[in-house]
Design a protein around this motif. Structure first.
Motif, mmCIF file in Angstrom:
data_model
loop_
_atom_site.group_PDB
_atom_site.id
_atom_site.type_symbol
_atom_site.label_atom_id
_atom_site.label_comp_id
_atom_site.label_asym_id
_atom_site.label_seq_id
_atom_site.Cartn_x
_atom_site.Cartn_y
_atom_site.Cartn_z
ATOM 1 N N ASP A 262 0.820 -1.213 0.000
ATOM 2 C CA ASP A 262 0.000 0.000 0.000
ATOM 3 C C ASP A 262 0.853 1.262 0.000
ATOM 4 O O ASP A 262 0.349 2.362 -0.226
ATOM 5 C CB ASP A 262 -0.913 0.023 1.242
ATOM 6 C CG ASP A 262 -1.998 -1.043 1.178
ATOM 7 O OD1 ASP A 262 -2.419 -1.382 0.054
ATOM 8 O OD2 ASP A 262 -2.398 -1.539 2.244
ATOM 9 N N MET A 263 2.159 1.110 0.277
ATOM 10 C CA MET A 263 3.042 2.270 0.419
ATOM 11 C C MET A 263 3.926 2.500 -0.802
ATOM 12 O O MET A 263 4.701 3.452 -0.838
ATOM 13 C CB MET A 263 3.946 2.087 1.655
ATOM 14 C CG MET A 263 3.202 1.746 2.922
ATOM 15 S SD MET A 263 4.337 1.321 4.271
ATOM 16 C CE MET A 263 3.225 0.523 5.426
ATOM 17 N N THR A 264 3.838 1.623 -1.785
ATOM 18 C CA THR A 264 4.725 1.735 -2.942
ATOM 19 C C THR A 264 4.098 2.576 -4.049
ATOM 20 O O THR A 264 2.882 2.672 -4.157
ATOM 21 C CB THR A 264 5.063 0.348 -3.520
ATOM 22 O OG1 THR A 264 3.881 -0.221 -4.106
ATOM 23 C CG2 THR A 264 5.603 -0.577 -2.448
ATOM 24 N N ARG A 265 4.956 3.187 -4.855
ATOM 25 C CA ARG A 265 4.522 3.900 -6.058
ATOM 26 C C ARG A 265 5.515 3.566 -7.173
ATOM 27 O O ARG A 265 6.685 3.882 -7.033
ATOM 28 C CB ARG A 265 4.491 5.421 -5.836
ATOM 29 C CG ARG A 265 3.453 5.871 -4.840
ATOM 30 C CD ARG A 265 2.013 5.606 -5.331
ATOM 31 N NE ARG A 265 1.027 6.146 -4.398
ATOM 32 C CZ ARG A 265 0.585 5.509 -3.309
ATOM 33 N NH1 ARG A 265 1.072 4.311 -3.027
ATOM 34 N NH2 ARG A 265 -0.308 6.069 -2.530
ATOM 35 N N PRO A 266 5.146 2.939 -8.250
ATOM 36 C CA PRO A 266 3.793 2.429 -8.502
ATOM 37 C C PRO A 266 3.435 1.277 -7.559
ATOM 38 O O PRO A 266 4.320 0.633 -6.990
ATOM 39 C CB PRO A 266 3.862 1.954 -9.950
ATOM 40 C CG PRO A 266 5.305 1.647 -10.186
ATOM 41 C CD PRO A 266 6.080 2.634 -9.370
ATOM 42 N N LYS A 267 2.140 1.037 -7.419
ATOM 43 C CA LYS A 267 1.686 -0.020 -6.528
ATOM 44 C C LYS A 267 1.925 -1.382 -7.166
ATOM 45 O O LYS A 267 1.637 -1.585 -8.344
ATOM 46 C CB LYS A 267 0.208 0.171 -6.188
ATOM 47 C CG LYS A 267 -0.060 1.373 -5.291
ATOM 48 C CD LYS A 267 -1.494 1.364 -4.783
ATOM 49 C CE LYS A 267 -1.687 2.495 -3.765
ATOM 50 N NZ LYS A 267 -3.056 2.478 -3.198
ATOM 51 N N ILE A 268 2.434 -2.297 -6.368
ATOM 52 C CA ILE A 268 2.832 -3.616 -6.879
ATOM 53 C C ILE A 268 1.659 -4.594 -6.871
ATOM 54 O O ILE A 268 0.931 -4.711 -5.873
ATOM 55 C CB ILE A 268 4.001 -4.181 -6.045
ATOM 56 C CG1 ILE A 268 5.218 -3.254 -6.160
ATOM 57 C CG2 ILE A 268 4.361 -5.594 -6.496
ATOM 58 C CD1 ILE A 268 6.368 -3.626 -5.243
ATOM 59 N N SER A 269 1.477 -5.302 -7.967
ATOM 60 C CA SER A 269 0.438 -6.325 -8.068
ATOM 61 C C SER A 269 0.779 -7.498 -7.148
ATOM 62 O O SER A 269 1.951 -7.729 -6.822
ATOM 63 C CB SER A 269 0.315 -6.820 -9.507
ATOM 64 O OG SER A 269 -0.015 -5.743 -10.371
ATOM 65 N N SER A 270 -0.240 -8.252 -6.746
ATOM 66 C CA SER A 270 0.033 -9.344 -5.798
ATOM 67 C C SER A 270 -1.073 -10.387 -5.831
ATOM 68 O O SER A 270 -2.158 -10.164 -6.377
ATOM 69 C CB SER A 270 0.152 -8.797 -4.370
ATOM 70 O OG SER A 270 -1.102 -8.309 -3.925
ATOM 71 N N VAL A 271 -0.758 -11.518 -5.235
ATOM 72 C CA VAL A 271 -1.777 -12.514 -4.908
ATOM 73 C C VAL A 271 -2.238 -12.176 -3.496
ATOM 74 O O VAL A 271 -1.467 -12.280 -2.543
ATOM 75 C CB VAL A 271 -1.216 -13.948 -4.966
ATOM 76 C CG1 VAL A 271 -2.230 -14.936 -4.396
ATOM 77 C CG2 VAL A 271 -0.880 -14.325 -6.395
ATOM 78 N N PHE A 272 -3.478 -11.751 -3.370
ATOM 79 C CA PHE A 272 -3.988 -11.389 -2.053
ATOM 80 C C PHE A 272 -4.204 -12.647 -1.239
ATOM 81 O O PHE A 272 -4.927 -13.560 -1.638
ATOM 82 C CB PHE A 272 -5.309 -10.630 -2.168
ATOM 83 C CG PHE A 272 -5.965 -10.389 -0.839
ATOM 84 C CD1 PHE A 272 -5.598 -9.308 -0.060
ATOM 85 C CD2 PHE A 272 -6.923 -11.276 -0.359
ATOM 86 C CE1 PHE A 272 -6.185 -9.103 1.185
ATOM 87 C CE2 PHE A 272 -7.523 -11.075 0.881
ATOM 88 C CZ PHE A 272 -7.152 -9.985 1.652
ATOM 89 N N GLN A 273 -3.523 -12.716 -0.092
ATOM 90 C CA GLN A 273 -3.827 -13.780 0.846
ATOM 91 C C GLN A 273 -4.233 -13.135 2.164
ATOM 92 O O GLN A 273 -3.650 -12.136 2.584
ATOM 93 C CB GLN A 273 -2.639 -14.728 1.036
ATOM 94 C CG GLN A 273 -1.317 -14.081 1.399
ATOM 95 C CD GLN A 273 -0.260 -15.128 1.681
ATOM 96 O OE1 GLN A 273 -0.417 -15.950 2.574
ATOM 97 N NE2 GLN A 273 0.810 -15.120 0.904
ATOM 98 N N PRO A 274 -5.252 -13.671 2.838
ATOM 99 C CA PRO A 274 -5.770 -13.056 4.061
ATOM 100 C C PRO A 274 -4.842 -13.312 5.249
ATOM 101 O O PRO A 274 -5.066 -14.230 6.047
ATOM 102 C CB PRO A 274 -7.131 -13.738 4.241
ATOM 103 C CG PRO A 274 -6.959 -15.083 3.615
ATOM 104 C CD PRO A 274 -6.001 -14.892 2.464
ATOM 105 N N ILE A 275 -3.793 -12.519 5.361
ATOM 106 C CA ILE A 275 -2.745 -12.780 6.346
ATOM 107 C C ILE A 275 -3.289 -12.750 7.775
ATOM 108 O O ILE A 275 -2.982 -13.620 8.593
ATOM 109 C CB ILE A 275 -1.583 -11.776 6.181
ATOM 110 C CG1 ILE A 275 -0.980 -11.912 4.779
ATOM 111 C CG2 ILE A 275 -0.505 -12.023 7.232
ATOM 112 C CD1 ILE A 275 0.108 -10.899 4.465
#
Length: 346
Positions: free
Chosen positions: A278-291
């Protein structure tokens, strides 16, 4: 040299739990075993922790949590989930940082035994054979959160890493990508093996030849990855899949510093998805896992295992329907995930 409960157990050829019972005058120990352990205690001049002895006389309702790195964002979020459920069920928590060092980990196991913890949640990046043996020896309920054991000896809570890696790789193949690189930590970890398997299966289904040089190992943190882009550019990657967010961030920064256009010339996606993204620019794509949920579900499973073990010891009936319904393989619980495209993928 400090003599530990493990040293006594090894010399007496019993489990550490048995040594603990002898130290705390638990009647559930055979007399010949008790005498043998007491002889070894005297011989080695082992001195149990006085506070731990006091704990043995009452219910501790304490959970030990082993962290690989106290500064790790993923671990911190998992612990938040654990705490939410632990507070609900009135369990106290002891946090221990192993620094990803197996010798320190060994001392932590000994410490947990001396403190009479009711259960352990293990957050280490990989569970070695020696750690697995320790966890078996101490005979305390264990749940692995966010990682996998060997042959599913312990309950674990994760996403399906194999399927996630397959889905991500397949998606890039369908968009025309050829040189898809995967950056891993250690080959020997079960999580890594699952990711590589899913990656290879997607390549095979896409009729793309697997190239071993497209798997780069030895990277987990931003600091470790300060020269990783050189390896990525040497193999002319058009997509990089990383196991950890910090590695994805390092690759992105180095690529941008050399004038590479993201995502047009290089696409980056992480399999972790911590708050760092959430803090990066550009924002990095990811596999969302419910940590957070991984931690919460791990703690809930542990409370069930603890209750079942207590019932067994007392010879009381118990229900384990919820544990029998684990939706993974054997003792593995898989939580849902989804692919989130941000600004580092097309």
């Amino acid at each position: 040299m400090t003599i530990t409960i493990y040293d006594v157990a090894k010399e007496a050829k019993v489990s550490m739990a048995t040594v603990s019972r002898v130290v705390n005058n638990n009647p559930n120990v055979k007399e010949d075993t008790r005498l043998r352990v007491q002889e070894v205690i005297k011989k080695l001049r082992y001195t149990p922790n006085a506070v731990a002895r006091g704990l043995a006389s009452k219910k501790t309702t304490t959970i030990g949590i082993i962290l690989p790195d106290i500064a790790d964002l993923s671990s911190a979020e998992i612990v938040s989930g654990i705490e939410s459920v632990a507070n609900m069920y009135k369990y106290n928590i002891i946090l221990a940082n192993s620094c990803d060092d197996k010798e320190i980990e060994k001392n932590i196991f000994n410490s947990f035994i001396s403190k009479q913890v009711d259960g352990i949640i293990y957050l280490g990046h990989s569970l070695s054979d020696s750690s697995k043996n320790y966890l078996h020896d101490i005979q305390i309920p264990v749940v692995l959160a966010g990682n996998l054991g060997i042959d599913s000896e312990f309950y674990s809570v994760n996403i399906d890493y194999e399927k996630a890696a397959y889905d991500v790789t397949k998606e890039f193949i369908e968009k025309g990508s050829k040189n898809i690189t995967v950056v891993i930590d250690k080959y020997e970890s079960q999580k890594t093996q699952r990711i590589i398997k899913g990656y290879k299966e997607a390549l095979a289904d896409g009729n793309i030849e697997f190239k071993p040089n497209l798997i780069i190992d030895g990277y987990r943190t931003y600091k470790e990855s300060n020269r990783i882009y050189k390896a990525v550019s040497n193999i002319e990657s058009d997509v990089v899949i990383t196991m950890f967010d910090e590695v994805a961030l390092a690759i992105m920064h180095q690529a941008l510093d050399t004038g590479v256009k993201i995502p047009n010339e290089l696409e980056i996606i992480s399999l972790e998805n911590t708050k760092l993204l959430d803090m990066t620019r550009p924002k990095i794509s990811s596999v969302f896992q419910p940590i957070f949920d991984i931690g919460a579900v791990s703690m809930r499973i542990l409370t069930k295992v603890i209750d079942i073990e207590k019932a067994k010891r007392k010879g009381e009936p118990y229900e384990n329907e919820e544990l029998d319904e684990l939706n993974g393989h054997e003792n593995e619980m898989y939580l849902p995930y989804r692919i989130i495209h941000r600004q580092t993928t097309k």
